[in-house]
Design a protein around this motif. Sequence first.
Motif, PDB file in Angstrom:
ATOM      1  N   PHE A 120       0.845  -1.205   0.000  1.00 40.20           N
ATOM      2  CA  PHE A 120       0.000   0.000   0.000  1.00 40.20           C
ATOM      3  C   PHE A 120       0.876   1.249   0.000  1.00 40.20           C
ATOM      4  CE2 PHE A 120      -3.342   2.698   2.242  1.00 40.20           C
ATOM      5  CZ  PHE A 120      -4.155   2.781   1.123  1.00 40.20           C
ATOM      6  N   ALA A 121       1.963   1.209   0.770  1.00 39.92           N
ATOM      7  CA  ALA A 121       2.884   2.354   0.811  1.00 39.92           C
ATOM      8  C   ALA A 121       3.578   2.543  -0.537  1.00 39.92           C
ATOM      9  CB  ALA A 121       3.929   2.139   1.910  1.00 39.92           C
ATOM     10  N   VAL A 122       3.946   1.440  -1.183  1.00 39.75           N
ATOM     11  CA  VAL A 122       4.547   1.522  -2.527  1.00 39.75           C
ATOM     12  C   VAL A 122       3.533   2.117  -3.514  1.00 39.75           C
ATOM     13  CG1 VAL A 122       5.411   0.155  -4.475  1.00 39.75           C
ATOM     14  CG2 VAL A 122       6.173  -0.364  -2.159  1.00 39.75           C
ATOM     15  N   GLN A 123       2.278   1.702  -3.385  1.00 38.62           N
ATOM     16  CA  GLN A 123       1.234   2.227  -4.270  1.00 38.62           C
ATOM     17  C   GLN A 123       1.069   3.740  -4.098  1.00 38.62           C
ATOM     18  OE1 GLN A 123      -2.492   2.820  -3.159  1.00 38.62           O
ATOM     19  NE2 GLN A 123      -3.607   1.745  -4.763  1.00 38.62           N
ATOM     20  N   ILE A 124       1.081   4.217  -2.852  1.00 34.59           N
ATOM     21  CA  ILE A 124       0.947   5.658  -2.597  1.00 34.59           C
ATOM     22  C   ILE A 124       2.131   6.418  -3.187  1.00 34.59           C
ATOM     23  CG2 ILE A 124       0.897   7.418  -0.779  1.00 34.59           C
ATOM     24  CD1 ILE A 124      -0.586   5.311   0.958  1.00 34.59           C
ATOM     25  N   ALA A 125       3.333   5.854  -3.045  1.00 32.55           N
ATOM     26  CA  ALA A 125       4.517   6.483  -3.646  1.00 32.55           C
ATOM     27  C   ALA A 125       4.382   6.553  -5.165  1.00 32.55           C
ATOM     28  CB  ALA A 125       5.774   5.702  -3.261  1.00 32.55           C
ATOM     29  N   ALA A 126       3.888   5.465  -5.776  1.00 34.01           N
ATOM     30  CA  ALA A 126       3.720   5.429  -7.234  1.00 34.01           C
ATOM     31  C   ALA A 126       2.654   6.422  -7.686  1.00 34.01           C
ATOM     32  CB  ALA A 126       3.361   4.012  -7.680  1.00 34.01           C
ATOM     33  N   LEU A 131       1.091  11.535 -10.364  1.00 32.21           N
ATOM     34  CA  LEU A 131       0.374  12.810 -10.381  1.00 32.21           C
ATOM     35  C   LEU A 131       1.294  14.004 -10.653  1.00 32.21           C
ATOM     36  CD1 LEU A 131      -2.092  12.215  -7.411  1.00 32.21           C
ATOM     37  CD2 LEU A 131      -2.586  12.156  -9.859  1.00 32.21           C
ATOM     38  N   ARG A 132       2.573  13.742 -10.834  1.00 28.90           N
ATOM     39  CA  ARG A 132       3.474  14.831 -11.221  1.00 28.90           C
ATOM     40  C   ARG A 132       3.125  15.305 -12.634  1.00 28.90           C
ATOM     41  NH1 ARG A 132       9.740  14.240  -9.468  1.00 28.90           N
ATOM     42  NH2 ARG A 132       9.446  14.949  -7.333  1.00 28.90           N
ATOM     43  N   GLU A 140       5.279   7.603 -17.607  1.00 23.20           N
ATOM     44  CA  GLU A 140       3.897   7.513 -17.117  1.00 23.20           C
ATOM     45  C   GLU A 140       3.383   6.074 -17.185  1.00 23.20           C
ATOM     46  OE1 GLU A 140      -0.338   9.238 -18.619  1.00 23.20           O
ATOM     47  OE2 GLU A 140       1.223  10.739 -18.197  1.00 23.20           O
ATOM     48  N   ARG A 141       3.682   5.384 -18.273  1.00 26.04           N
ATOM     49  CA  ARG A 141       3.228   3.992 -18.414  1.00 26.04           C
ATOM     50  C   ARG A 141       3.893   3.088 -17.377  1.00 26.04           C
ATOM     51  NH1 ARG A 141       3.052   5.231 -24.106  1.00 26.04           N
ATOM     52  NH2 ARG A 141       5.234   4.589 -24.385  1.00 26.04           N
ATOM     53  N   LEU A 142       5.181   3.298 -17.138  1.00 27.13           N
ATOM     54  CA  LEU A 142       5.884   2.497 -16.132  1.00 27.13           C
ATOM     55  C   LEU A 142       5.340   2.768 -14.726  1.00 27.13           C
ATOM     56  CD1 LEU A 142       9.583   2.764 -17.407  1.00 27.13           C
ATOM     57  CD2 LEU A 142       8.126   0.725 -17.430  1.00 27.13           C
ATOM     58  N   THR A 143       5.001   4.025 -14.459  1.00 28.07           N
ATOM     59  CA  THR A 143       4.427   4.375 -13.152  1.00 28.07           C
ATOM     60  C   THR A 143       3.051   3.746 -12.981  1.00 28.07           C
ATOM     61  OG1 THR A 143       5.605   6.489 -13.268  1.00 28.07           O
ATOM     62  CG2 THR A 143       3.917   6.274 -11.588  1.00 28.07           C
ATOM     63  N   LEU A 145       2.123   0.990 -14.328  1.00 31.99           N
ATOM     64  CA  LEU A 145       2.396  -0.426 -14.101  1.00 31.99           C
ATOM     65  C   LEU A 145       2.756  -0.669 -12.631  1.00 31.99           C
ATOM     66  CD1 LEU A 145       2.782  -3.280 -15.315  1.00 31.99           C
ATOM     67  CD2 LEU A 145       5.179  -2.659 -15.744  1.00 31.99           C
ATOM     68  N   ALA A 146       3.567   0.236 -12.075  1.00 33.20           N
ATOM     69  CA  ALA A 146       3.942   0.113 -10.660  1.00 33.20           C
ATOM     70  C   ALA A 146       2.715   0.250  -9.758  1.00 33.20           C
ATOM     71  CB  ALA A 146       4.982   1.172 -10.296  1.00 33.20           C
ATOM     72  N   VAL A 147       1.810   1.183 -10.101  1.00 37.13           N
ATOM     73  CA  VAL A 147       0.573   1.354  -9.336  1.00 37.13           C
ATOM     74  C   VAL A 147      -0.266   0.078  -9.404  1.00 37.13           C
ATOM     75  CG1 VAL A 147      -1.610   2.624  -9.168  1.00 37.13           C
ATOM     76  CG2 VAL A 147       0.502   3.856  -9.642  1.00 37.13           C
ATOM     77  N   PHE A 148      -0.375  -0.491 -10.609  1.00 36.06           N
ATOM     78  CA  PHE A 148      -1.191  -1.693 -10.796  1.00 36.06           C
ATOM     79  C   PHE A 148      -0.627  -2.882 -10.006  1.00 36.06           C
ATOM     80  CE2 PHE A 148      -1.669  -5.729 -13.136  1.00 36.06           C
ATOM     81  CZ  PHE A 148      -3.025  -5.920 -12.926  1.00 36.06           C
TER      82      PHE A 148
END
Length: 612
Positions: A120-126, A131-132, A140-143, A145-148
């Motif tokens: 969950f903490a990794v997801q918030i960081a991603a 949102l930058r 953006e696509r890699l980010t 993927l990290a969120v997913f």
Amino acid sequence: MLQAPTISKGFHGLIYDNKTESMRTINLLERMNIYQEVFLSILYRVLPIQTYLEPVYFYIYTLFGLQAMYVTALYVTSWLLSGTWLSGLLAALWYVINRIDTTRVEFTIPLRENWALPFFAVQIAAITHLLRPHLQPLCERLTLLAVFISTFLFSLTWQFNQFMMLMQALVLFILDCLNMLPTTKVTWLYIIQVTSLLLVCVLQFFNSMILGSLLISFNLSVLIARKFQKNLKTGSFLNRLWKLLFHLALVLCLTIFLNSFIKQFLNLKSDEHIFKFLKAKFGFGATRDFDANLYLCEEAFGLLPFNTLERLSHTLLFYAYMFVLSIMVIVAVVVALRNLSDSTNVHKGKCTILLKPGTAYNLMHSILFGCLAFSTMRMKYLWTSHMCVFASFGLCSSDVWELLLKLVHLYTPKRMKMMRYSVPVLILIYLCYKFWPGMMAELSELREFYDPDTVELMNWIKSNTPRKAVFAGSMQLLAGVKLCTGRTLTNHPHYEDKGLRERTKEVYQIYAKRSPEEVYSLLRSFGTDYVILEDSICYERRHNRGCRLRDLLDIANGHVMDGPGENDPDLKPAKHPRFCEEIKRNLPSYSAHFTRVFQNKTFHVYKLSRHK
């Protein structure tokens, strides 16, 4: 999984398990969030570590390693928000110093939340990075993927994932309505949440609790409502306000309709105890429901104690957090009002420079999860860890110090930089000076588990009962019986199954005012061979009258409670004495069905007679 001769046979044993619940074959992968243990077991088989690392240590080190990832994610989030690594360092140090209130991993290692919260903490960081503004398409696509991936792993490892992600979806919804986040990115986040849950649903053999989750209904409702209202962000202030209120009502009605339809169509009742608990907790009517009252009477599900804030203030965290929060809330209100009143968004860049999308998201996230923590102490660990991030970000933020210095007409770039770096450095020095020696002393301590009565009970069960014997008792104790002895149980603490909840209530009649014949009949209907009675429950004093387990059972059975105090007028005196007390007198009506086979200061074990 490790005891099975092959991985495939291990999977088969989990999917067709008849050694956990008596008279039932259950699918453990469907019922419980245990894929993490399955993955670790496969990893342990594959890696060449069996000769020098026992499975339990491999398990513990993995979880402790995840906590390191957790702290790293908090560090990165704070750095992304403030633009300086100093902020991340302060967030990490605050998290460690306040570990009593930020994590439970040091004294209850295998909790589902200890697996889930690092992801969950990794997801918030991603999400903060996503949102930058002006991200490159590949970045953006890699980010995304990290969120997913982090959202999926969070969902897979904790049964309460849907409720946490619903809070997150509410954060996105509020900020999107106030035009503080880019709509396209918010849509992607909605889709990722739903996709992750549906994937988990498939992996858990179409778990009904997931299909009937409010999160899926809410996210679909938001996306549908958008199709009907495409011009939400145009018009005058009052016009937009009316549109938003109508949009809110539409989303709410659609969510209730979709959720009710799904639950009725699939006949889902897995989470009804949670909604009964919430209804009673927030004052929408008293309840005599046993399951709801069981939650209501637990301290962990009560309001956040005031001493939590005292401990957080002792490390300066709460003071710093409130300082930053009050400033950012004022800024957010100003930005929201300007966004709503300016349909052309001419001043958008000017008025949102102090509240970037990532900052806005973390602000609203902190507020909603703070409300959750205050209402339910059990959920404070979701808020306190984020407090560390948000407080450290504010103290190291150039935007915050620039705003404050301009308000007092003292702003210069040099003064802003001096405040931005000197304040967190001074706090770091203070924290290290005050808490570092204590932390080092604590690390040098060696502690040992000591509960001789429970150890004696477990050893007796292993030595004196058949391997296929079925035990009845309290949920928490039976979990230990399963872990230590491998015996089959009538019930256990996994409370997200309606059938198991009903069975638990029936087994708990051993602490109610019921006749020996009734209790015997109930226990034998579940195949019980032995029942364990605990004095700590039968004569409980930990809770006040009305919240003791025996009181909850009396109320649910329509009986008057023990001891001095008021009772509802429709409650009646029971016809029989309390079973757990009366059985110890060894009267013929009891000894005909139950024979005491083990006893110590805490536990009494009775063997059930097998009548023809």
